[in-house]
Design a protein around this motif. Structure first.
Motif, mmCIF file in Angstrom:
data_model
loop_
_atom_site.group_PDB
_atom_site.id
_atom_site.type_symbol
_atom_site.label_atom_id
_atom_site.label_comp_id
_atom_site.label_asym_id
_atom_site.label_seq_id
_atom_site.Cartn_x
_atom_site.Cartn_y
_atom_site.Cartn_z
ATOM 1 N N ASP A 502 0.860 -1.193 0.000
ATOM 2 C CA ASP A 502 0.000 0.000 0.000
ATOM 3 C C ASP A 502 0.895 1.241 0.000
ATOM 4 O O ASP A 502 1.816 1.346 0.828
ATOM 5 C CB ASP A 502 -0.894 -0.010 1.247
ATOM 6 N N ILE A 503 0.645 2.170 -0.928
ATOM 7 C CA ILE A 503 1.528 3.347 -1.020
ATOM 8 C C ILE A 503 1.484 4.195 0.252
ATOM 9 O O ILE A 503 2.403 4.974 0.510
ATOM 10 C CB ILE A 503 1.199 4.226 -2.239
ATOM 11 N N LYS A 504 0.441 4.063 1.073
ATOM 12 C CA LYS A 504 0.383 4.785 2.351
ATOM 13 C C LYS A 504 1.425 4.267 3.330
ATOM 14 O O LYS A 504 1.764 4.946 4.296
ATOM 15 C CB LYS A 504 -1.010 4.674 2.960
ATOM 16 N N ASP A 505 1.915 3.036 3.066
ATOM 17 C CA ASP A 505 2.935 2.439 3.928
ATOM 18 C C ASP A 505 4.344 2.605 3.363
ATOM 19 O O ASP A 505 5.314 2.126 3.960
ATOM 20 C CB ASP A 505 2.643 0.942 4.135
ATOM 21 N N ILE A 506 4.452 3.217 2.192
ATOM 22 C CA ILE A 506 5.767 3.429 1.572
ATOM 23 C C ILE A 506 6.234 4.863 1.838
ATOM 24 O O ILE A 506 5.442 5.806 1.735
ATOM 25 C CB ILE A 506 5.704 3.187 0.047
ATOM 26 N N ASP A 507 7.509 5.004 2.190
ATOM 27 C CA ASP A 507 8.069 6.334 2.382
ATOM 28 C C ASP A 507 7.860 7.159 1.105
ATOM 29 O O ASP A 507 8.159 6.689 0.002
ATOM 30 C CB ASP A 507 9.570 6.221 2.690
ATOM 31 N N LYS A 508 7.320 8.391 1.273
ATOM 32 C CA LYS A 508 6.975 9.199 0.094
ATOM 33 C C LYS A 508 8.188 9.500 -0.782
ATOM 34 O O LYS A 508 8.092 9.511 -2.006
ATOM 35 C CB LYS A 508 6.319 10.513 0.535
ATOM 36 N N GLN A 509 9.324 9.773 -0.160
ATOM 37 C CA GLN A 509 10.513 10.051 -0.963
ATOM 38 C C GLN A 509 10.928 8.825 -1.757
ATOM 39 O O GLN A 509 11.343 8.931 -2.914
ATOM 40 C CB GLN A 509 11.648 10.519 -0.051
ATOM 41 N N LYS A 510 10.801 7.639 -1.124
ATOM 42 C CA LYS A 510 11.139 6.391 -1.821
ATOM 43 C C LYS A 510 10.172 6.173 -2.971
ATOM 44 O O LYS A 510 10.574 5.791 -4.092
ATOM 45 C CB LYS A 510 11.066 5.226 -0.830
ATOM 46 N N LEU A 511 8.876 6.412 -2.727
ATOM 47 C CA LEU A 511 7.863 6.219 -3.757
ATOM 48 C C LEU A 511 8.092 7.149 -4.940
ATOM 49 O O LEU A 511 8.115 6.714 -6.104
ATOM 50 C CB LEU A 511 6.472 6.455 -3.161
ATOM 51 N N ARG A 512 8.290 8.425 -4.631
ATOM 52 C CA ARG A 512 8.411 9.416 -5.706
ATOM 53 C C ARG A 512 9.738 9.290 -6.448
ATOM 54 O O ARG A 512 9.829 9.663 -7.631
ATOM 55 C CB ARG A 512 8.239 10.818 -5.120
#
Length: 678
Positions: A502-512
């Motif tokens: 779930d993208i809510k559980d992924i660090d935003k910087q890592k995701l982006r």
């Protein structure tokens, strides 16, 4: 449009804002402590100077005495300071008369107490002795002596004046150093604090959610980090410095003057009630005037920004004269508001000066009578005239610093309201070393406002390396798919999964960092081309050039006079739309993302440039998961899958050929664009 925020006025003094401002001092707090201590030094110096003047006049320049009849008790009590003449008749120095009650004068003359030994050396006789060491000489007789003789006779007075003069100069010099140090320390502490505040605002702004910028104009946010911080800076450098000096001076005078001479102090203090009333009226009227000026200035700024942004439309439809008339009206309104504000100052400042003159006149009036009656000396009267002038200094400062204080409190309130905005949460619990590119939208519902749903029950699964295009009419929700994937906005229902997490559980910087976006409206920063490709990261120059080559941008870059060091103006206005787009592709390639998003990436370029860009896209998409948003349906024909959106819902899904065969929504959209070829 003028927001309510621009009309708000904070308190003249708000302890909450001051407390938060002080927190930015950090290790520089000692500077304000020292500056406050120097305020005490400056206050002591301001009070000491009139006192030195008084002593110079009463003890040396105009050292006079009066003849009084004293009772035995009075003579015993003041034995150290009075000189016996005969029986109960005594010569009393003028500055000691205020200590004797009641006073029974023998005559109305003033006398000079001359040193008996020096008088004998010059052969001066015929004057009554005063005690063992003095002669009682009428003051008017001093003019009968030759200048050299008088200089000799009054040599002690000359030495006393010189000593006090040196002391006066030393105090002035100390005040000069203390004043410089106080201004320097408060200014340095203030500027360092504002440097930290500006940095904090910029850092905070960068971590605010995109939704915040939807409801706050960029101009207003720029104002917070510039104009409002500058107002707080002036508060430190101007108001704080004056406060330390004025507060201690006023407090020192209120405490010291009654001790020094309660009669003349009472004359000064009688002006306080009308002065207080005038200050309250001034504060109320100037606040309203200040608000009106701010509102009208905001209107001018808004009108200018709107007019300059739409200058092409203004000139195209010949609206220059009409817009000038509208601006003249707004400017005239601002002029009237500013003029009213100036009129209030023009009335209050002379009123303060008038009250000061009235006080000085009253001091002279009452002081002259008290000089004749004995309790006041000429030196004391002179000192109190100086004290009266100093007493009104803080009040004059109030009129000059009021605007700065008002502006600082209002600016501080707005700045801290901004800093209190909740930042994005970046941390996540999911452990992902590197994003592979698998994406799934599972029962996703999303709305920008309340339940005005933009995406409705979206279910899409995209495999790593798959190219999926999202098409639909304007407002169908295509861009919202990208906004929610990158977590620029949070979905209200459902889940978005990347690599099963779930993208809510992924660090935003890592995701982006695993998603590259190429938008229709490419944003380039002021600098050079290579900086715009690597965005100040540690990407080596060779990789920058390779990215430009793959993106077909190397051709035009290397033709520029300075190549990759060529200057890029604000927003890249010195480059064509196609060149900006190619740089954006090179940027995406340089960061090597697993997921690539193309949002209307070729909708604003000509056919020739589009061919170059399409070639770059094919190279760019190799081995990457791609989400393609496009109005030009010709650009999505090669997609592995096409998702058709209509009013936020998925209505069709399949390849180009499959969708054309169904003759549904996609077929109709395609037919509208290419009817001549169907």
């Amino acid at each position: 449009m003028i927001t309510v925020e621009e009309e708000k006025l904070g308190k003249i003094y708000d302890s909450r804002i001051i407390k938060r401002l002080m927190s930015y001092l950090e290790r520089d707090w000692w500077m304000l402590v020292v500056a406050g201590s120097l305020g005490i030094v400056l206050m002591a110096g301001q009070i000491a100077l009139p006192v030195i003047t008084q002593r110079a006049i009463d003890r040396h320049i105009r050292a006079s005495a009066r003849l009084l009849y004293l009772s035995p008790q009075q003579a015993e009590k003041h034995a150290k300071f009075v000189y016996p003449i005969e029986d109960s008749l005594y010569a009393v120095p003028q500055e000691r008369l205020s200590k004797i009650e009641p006073r029974n004068f023998a005559d109305s003359l003033n006398y000079y107490l001359m040193d008996r030994k020096k008088a004998a050396q010059k052969g001066i006789e015929g004057y009554r002795p005063a005690g063992k060491e003095k002669l009682l000489v009428p003051y008017e007789d001093l003019s009968k002596f030759e200048s050299k003789v008088l200089t000799f006779l009054r040599s002690d007075d000359w030495q006393g004046v010189i000593r006090l003069g040196i002391f006066f100069i030393v105090i002035v010099f100390i005040r000069l150093i203390a004043s410089f140090a106080q201004i320097f320390l408060t200014t340095v502490a203030g500027q360092r604090s504002m440097h930290r505040l500006r940095t904090g605002i910029f850092g905070h702004l960068q971590r605010l959610p995109v939704r915040f910028f939807d409801r706050n104009p960029v101009g207003r946010l720029v104002t917070r980090a510039t104009n409002d911080v500058e107002a707080l800076s002036e508060f430190f450098s101007e108001v704080i410095t004056s406060f330390f000096y004025d507060a201690f001076l006023l407090l020192g005078l209120v405490i010291y003057l009654p001790i020094y001479n309660w009669r003349l102090a009472l004359v000064i203090f009688t002006i306080l009630p009308p002065m207080l009333a005038a200050t309250i009226i001034f504060r109320r009227t100037i606040r309203d005037a200040f608000r009106k000026v701010r509102v009208r200035l905001a209107r001018i700024n808004a009108f200018l920004a709107e007019n300059l942004s739409g200058i092409k439309v203004v000139q195209m439809f010949h609206q220059e004269r009409k817009r000038l008339g509208q601006f003249t009206d707004i400017n005239e309104s601002h002029f009237r508001a500013r003029f009213s504000q100036m009129m209030i100052f023009a009335v209050f400042r002379p009123l303060v000066d008038l009250l000061a003159v009235v006080v000085i006149a009253a001091i002279i009036w009452f002081g002259a009578g008290w000089i004749l009656a004995g309790p006041v000396t000429i030196g004391l009267l002179t000192a109190f005239i100086s004290f009266a002038e100093r007493f009104f200094e803080p009040i004059r400062d109030l009129t000059e610093k009021f605007n700065l204080m008002q502006q600082a409190m209002a600016s501080g309130e707005r700045v801290f309201m901004l800093l209190d905005e909740k930042q994005e949460t970046y941390k996540g619990e999911a452990k992902i070393s590197r994003i592979r590119g698998e994406i799934e939208f599972r029962d996703v519902w999303f709305a920008y406002n309340d339940e005005d749903w933009v995406l409705k029950d979206i279910n899409v699964k995209i495999k790593p390396g798959e190219r999926v295009a999202f098409v639909g009419a304007t407002g169908a929700g295509k861009t919202s798919v990208i906004n929610t994937l990158c977590r620029f906005y949070e979905i209200q229902k459902g889940k978005i999964l990347v690599d099963g997490a779930d993208i809510k559980d992924i660090d935003k910087q890592k995701l982006r960092s695993g998603i590259g976006i190429v938008m229709q409206d490419v944003f380039l920063f002021i600098g050079d081309i290579k900086t715009n490709i690597r965005l100040r990261s540690e990407i080596p120059q060779q990789k920058v050039k390779e990215a430009a080559r793959v993106a077909n941008a190397a051709g035009f870059i290397e033709k520029l006079p300075r190549g990759y060091d060529a200057e890029v103006a604000e927003r890249g206005v010195n480059l064509s739309v196609g060149e900006r787009q190619l740089i954006a592709f090179a940027r995406a390639i340089a960061f090597d993302p697993a997921i690539l998003v193309l949002d209307e990436a070729t909708s604003s370029v000509d056919t020739k440039t589009e061919a170059i860009i399409q070639d770059a896209i094919h190279k760019l998409l190799e081995g990457r998961t791609a989400l393609i948003i496009a109005h030009r349906l010709s650009t999505v024909r090669d997609a592995d899958r096409i998702v058709v959106l209509d009013h936020g819902r998925i209505v069709e899904e399949g390849t180009h050929d499959e969708l054309m065969a169904r003759k549904g929504t996609y077929y109709n959209l395609y037919k509208l664009q290419f009817e001549h070829s169907i």
